[in-house]
Design a protein around this motif. Sequence first.
Motif, PDB file in Angstrom:
ATOM      1  N   GLY A  64      25.972   0.976   4.081  1.00  0.00           N
ATOM      2  CA  GLY A  64      27.328   0.753   4.562  1.00  0.00           C
ATOM      3  C   GLY A  64      27.912   1.841   5.435  1.00  0.00           C
ATOM      4  N   TYR A  65      29.077   2.319   5.032  1.00  0.00           N
ATOM      5  CA  TYR A  65      29.820   3.287   5.830  1.00  0.00           C
ATOM      6  C   TYR A  65      29.053   4.595   6.026  1.00  0.00           C
ATOM      7  CZ  TYR A  65      33.827   0.244   4.826  1.00  0.00           C
ATOM      8  OH  TYR A  65      34.671  -0.820   4.733  1.00  0.00           O
ATOM      9  N   GLU A  66      28.177   4.925   5.090  1.00  0.00           N
ATOM     10  CA  GLU A  66      27.518   6.233   5.115  1.00  0.00           C
ATOM     11  C   GLU A  66      26.417   6.327   6.167  1.00  0.00           C
ATOM     12  OE1 GLU A  66      26.221   6.566   1.101  1.00  0.00           O
ATOM     13  OE2 GLU A  66      28.204   7.072   0.321  1.00  0.00           O
ATOM     14  N   ILE A  67      25.603   5.281   6.289  1.00  0.00           N
ATOM     15  CA  ILE A  67      24.498   5.268   7.261  1.00  0.00           C
ATOM     16  C   ILE A  67      24.588   3.957   8.031  1.00  0.00           C
ATOM     17  CG2 ILE A  67      21.996   5.342   7.558  1.00  0.00           C
ATOM     18  CD1 ILE A  67      21.838   6.955   4.987  1.00  0.00           C
ATOM     19  N   LYS A  68      25.165   4.026   9.211  1.00  0.00           N
ATOM     20  CA  LYS A  68      25.466   2.818   9.977  1.00  0.00           C
ATOM     21  C   LYS A  68      24.901   2.937  11.381  1.00  0.00           C
ATOM     22  CE  LYS A  68      29.956   4.845  10.997  1.00  0.00           C
ATOM     23  NZ  LYS A  68      31.386   4.793  10.741  1.00  0.00           N
ATOM     24  N   PHE A  69      24.792   1.799  12.062  1.00  0.00           N
ATOM     25  CA  PHE A  69      24.343   1.784  13.451  1.00  0.00           C
ATOM     26  C   PHE A  69      25.451   2.266  14.397  1.00  0.00           C
ATOM     27  CE2 PHE A  69      21.086  -1.904  12.740  1.00  0.00           C
ATOM     28  CZ  PHE A  69      20.306  -1.033  11.995  1.00  0.00           C
ATOM     29  N   GLY A  70      26.665   1.772  14.164  1.00  0.00           N
ATOM     30  CA  GLY A  70      27.788   2.094  15.036  1.00  0.00           C
ATOM     31  C   GLY A  70      28.816   0.983  14.968  1.00  0.00           C
ATOM     32  N   ASN A  71      29.814   1.027  15.828  1.00  0.00           N
ATOM     33  CA  ASN A  71      30.866   0.010  15.816  1.00  0.00           C
ATOM     34  C   ASN A  71      30.769  -0.863  17.066  1.00  0.00           C
ATOM     35  OD1 ASN A  71      33.566  -1.307  16.056  1.00  0.00           O
ATOM     36  ND2 ASN A  71      33.967  -0.100  14.219  1.00  0.00           N
TER      37      ASN A  71
END
Length: 383
Positions: A314-321
């Motif tokens: 989730g928020y901790e390891i993400k691709f981007g927005n």
Amino acid sequence: MNKLDIFSRILPEVIKYKIFRSTGLTKINPISLTFSVTAACQSRCKTCHIGLMYHDNPDRNKNDLDISEIESIFKTMHPVFYFNVSGGEPYLRNDLPEIINLACRFLKPKIIHIPTNAIAVQTIYHQTEKILDIIKGYSDGITLTVKPSIDGIGKLHDEIRGRRGNFNNLLDTIKLLKRLEVKYDNFYLELGTVVSVYNLDHLAEIEDFVHSLNVESYRNEIAEQRAEFFNVGDPITPAVEVYEKLMEDFREKLISNIHKKKKLTKISEALRLTYYQLAAKILKENRQVIPCYAGISNAHINYDGELWPCCVLGYEIKFGNLRDYGYDFQKLWHSNEANQVRLYIKRKNCACPLANQAYSNILLNFKSLLKVVYSYCSFNVKK
């Protein structure tokens, strides 16, 4: 869904995913998409704090992707096989049928799944019927499943879900959705339980109650600490040995009731039987028992436009927005940032029994897939 779908839609992607994970030499797109459509939720569950955060800050859902943003994202995506709606509570979005319409138009899924806390009874019923009519306009081959949550019987359910009267709402929701099951051949009502330290001693009672309702499918998933749920550090997950024993009991009841089920349900239950064994082993050994394809076979779009490999990281390891990438899914999906996250997962820096991802991992693992096939064949042997 039928057997031809497996060969025409899934098998070619499976080959690509395996090549990509090993060499990175082919372009891939997810075949399973989870979309958390809103931060809004009326519940205050003991196992998830999304609803609590919404109660503390009712403006959180103002950051939800609007319908035009969703359309812009979906336009840049390839077809998926499985479209899983999530939340918050999905039915709090008045435009949920419009979101499903966009999914059918651009993503062309074969299975659409919507979970619900079953609080807004009439809204759930009317929106589900509207969604079914929308689906009918695209293809008779699309299956819709709706899964109300049941974490206990009576007061226990209300206590765990943090909402007085929720159990009575659940019963009313089940009653209305069963009407739709009669009316629409492509609609399946499921029930689901989050197995936590709060209901361990009541699972047999819950299972017996669910089977007495003649609900087509019943599944459970272990309570996890997830960034998505804002519950990291909460002692909600049962001890491994206890969960392992519970899953064996659950497997036996599932098998004893399988003869009553439809063909699609038998396929799903065969997959779940393998999942329950896998989940227990992952918890016991704290490692990726089989390779994880999060961020390859599966993608998760959060309500605020963040693109994740899965909801556990989730928020901790993400691709981007996606908002920062002009709503271009392909641009972010194939970015260096995304590939770095995939490398993190490939190196087995994480391990979890997340059900949605585990199902894909099972289908992508030959030995696990054989177990599914064996279970399904055994269901169809007349005794």
